[in-house]
Motif scaffolding. Structure first.
Motif, short mmCIF file in Angstrom:
data_model
loop_
_atom_site.label_atom_id
_atom_site.label_comp_id
_atom_site.label_asym_id
_atom_site.label_seq_id
_atom_site.Cartn_x
_atom_site.Cartn_y
_atom_site.Cartn_z
N ALA A 97 -9.37 -5.56 1.88
CA ALA A 97 -8.62 -6.75 1.54
C ALA A 97 -7.38 -6.43 0.72
N VAL A 98 -7.52 -5.48 -0.21
CA VAL A 98 -6.41 -5.17 -1.12
C VAL A 98 -5.34 -4.33 -0.43
N PHE A 99 -5.77 -3.28 0.27
CA PHE A 99 -4.80 -2.35 0.84
C PHE A 99 -4.59 -2.53 2.35
N GLY A 100 -5.42 -3.32 2.99
CA GLY A 100 -5.30 -3.46 4.44
C GLY A 100 -5.04 -4.87 4.91
N ASN A 148 -3.14 -8.31 6.13
CA ASN A 148 -2.09 -8.54 7.12
C ASN A 148 -1.51 -9.95 6.93
N PRO A 149 -0.24 -10.07 6.52
CA PRO A 149 0.69 -8.99 6.16
C PRO A 149 0.28 -8.31 4.86
N PRO A 150 0.82 -7.13 4.58
CA PRO A 150 0.40 -6.39 3.38
C PRO A 150 0.89 -7.05 2.10
N ILE A 151 0.12 -6.85 1.04
CA ILE A 151 0.52 -7.30 -0.29
C ILE A 151 1.72 -6.45 -0.74
N ASN A 152 2.65 -7.07 -1.42
CA ASN A 152 3.82 -6.36 -1.93
C ASN A 152 3.37 -5.14 -2.73
N PRO A 153 3.84 -3.93 -2.36
CA PRO A 153 3.42 -2.71 -3.07
C PRO A 153 3.69 -2.74 -4.56
N ASP A 154 4.73 -3.44 -4.98
CA ASP A 154 5.02 -3.54 -6.41
C ASP A 154 3.88 -4.23 -7.15
N VAL A 155 3.29 -5.23 -6.50
CA VAL A 155 2.17 -5.95 -7.10
C VAL A 155 0.98 -5.01 -7.29
N LEU A 156 0.66 -4.25 -6.24
CA LEU A 156 -0.50 -3.36 -6.30
C LEU A 156 -0.26 -2.18 -7.24
N ALA A 157 0.96 -1.66 -7.24
CA ALA A 157 1.28 -0.54 -8.13
C ALA A 157 1.07 -0.93 -9.59
N LYS A 158 1.48 -2.15 -9.93
CA LYS A 158 1.33 -2.59 -11.31
C LYS A 158 -0.12 -2.95 -11.61
N ALA A 159 -0.78 -3.61 -10.66
CA ALA A 159 -2.17 -4.04 -10.87
C ALA A 159 -3.10 -2.85 -11.05
N PHE A 160 -2.93 -1.80 -10.23
CA PHE A 160 -3.80 -0.63 -10.29
C PHE A 160 -3.21 0.50 -11.13
N GLN A 161 -2.00 0.27 -11.64
CA GLN A 161 -1.30 1.28 -12.44
C GLN A 161 -1.22 2.61 -11.68
N VAL A 209 0.42 3.75 -3.45
CA VAL A 209 0.12 2.45 -2.83
C VAL A 209 0.59 2.42 -1.38
N ASN A 210 1.80 2.91 -1.15
CA ASN A 210 2.32 2.95 0.22
C ASN A 210 1.42 3.79 1.13
N TYR A 211 0.93 4.91 0.60
CA TYR A 211 0.02 5.78 1.36
C TYR A 211 -1.27 5.04 1.71
N LEU A 212 -1.84 4.35 0.71
CA LEU A 212 -3.10 3.64 0.93
C LEU A 212 -2.92 2.50 1.93
N GLN A 213 -1.80 1.85 1.90
CA GLN A 213 -1.57 0.73 2.82
C GLN A 213 -1.37 1.19 4.26
N LYS A 214 -1.09 2.46 4.44
CA LYS A 214 -0.90 2.99 5.79
C LYS A 214 -2.20 3.52 6.40
#
Length: 239
Positions: free
Chosen positions: A203-206, A208-221, A227-232
């Motif tokens: 749900a978090v990394f997969g 559709n459409p993807p969550i904004n990487p900036d959001v996940l980068a900050k949320a997971f530090q 984050v871009n790697y995980l979403q791919k």
């Protein structure tokens, strides 16, 4: 002023009790309500006036078949003894029997699942059931299981062997992991005809459409490149 305060307290308690009453599948007011997808299959009035436009009762998100047309097949399923295919990235397979597989479950507030695990490392990844508490019984193997409470996020875990039982409360993140060197099998009962599942990583990394990487980068530090790697990645759905 005091009367107003009492009224406010009473109102809040009433709202809370009403919310609790409707937090789970509602209790049926009839013997059963066999689910159908097309209201034209309901069969109501079919016996009396064949040319009349069919219509059916709509209960718990499903149309109901005329109870006089219900058969044993509406309440049964064969094949839960067949192992699921665990040759995927997480090494597990969930065979869920909900209202879509057993139409007679409609309005009855229960479903069942078989969970197969590959030898050491087979994982049913952290996930939640938004509409159901789960009770798990291990049939074969050894599982490390657990769930995480709401804030302050306490982890509760246990190692289970064949015959052991564990409960995962509704809406909490939980998992099962095979720590044995053989296949493992468990059966889960769920307190909803359609419990739903949200696998956290998927749900978090997969999404559709993807969550904004900036959001996940900050949320997971994490670094945004991580984050871009995980979403791919290809996130496995083991259900």
């Amino acid at each position: 002023m005091i009367k107003g305060a009492h009224f406010l307290v009473a109102f809040v308690l009433l709202a809370l009790s009403s919310s609790f009453a409707f937090a789970f599948d509602p209790s049926p007011l009839q013997d059963f309500c066999v689910a159908i997808n097309d209201p034209k299959d309901g069969g109501y009035y079919l016996r009396l006036i064949p040319n009349l436009i069919f219509h059916a009762v709509f209960v718990n998100g499903k149309f109901c078949r005329d109870p006089m047309l219900a058969t044993a097949n509406d309440f049964s399923f064969s094949g839960l003894n067949i192992p699921g295919n665990t040759s995927n990235q997480v090494g597990s397979n969930v065979t869920l029997l909900n209202v879509d597989k057993i139409p007679g479950l409609n309005t009855l507030g229960i479903s069942i699942a078989r969970i197969d695990f590959a030898p050491y490392g087979g994982l049913n990844p952290p996930h939640i059931h938004p509409r159901a508490t789960e009770i798990l019984v291990v049939l074969e193997g050894t599982l490390y299981v657990g769930f995480v409470t709401s804030n302050p996020n306490r982890l509760i875990t246990k190692v289970l062997n064949a015959g052991d039982v564990f409960v995962f409360p509704i809406g909490l993140i939980h998992f099962q992991f095979n720590i044995g060197n053989t296949n493992a099998v468990a059966i889960a009962g769920l307190s909803s005809q359609n419990p739903g599942v949200i696998t956290i990583a998927n749900a978090v990394f997969g999404s559709n459409p993807p969550i904004n990487p900036d959001v996940l980068a900050k949320a997971f530090q994490l670094d945004k490149n991580v984050v871009n790697y995980l979403q791919k990645q290809f996130w496995v759905n083991n259900h």
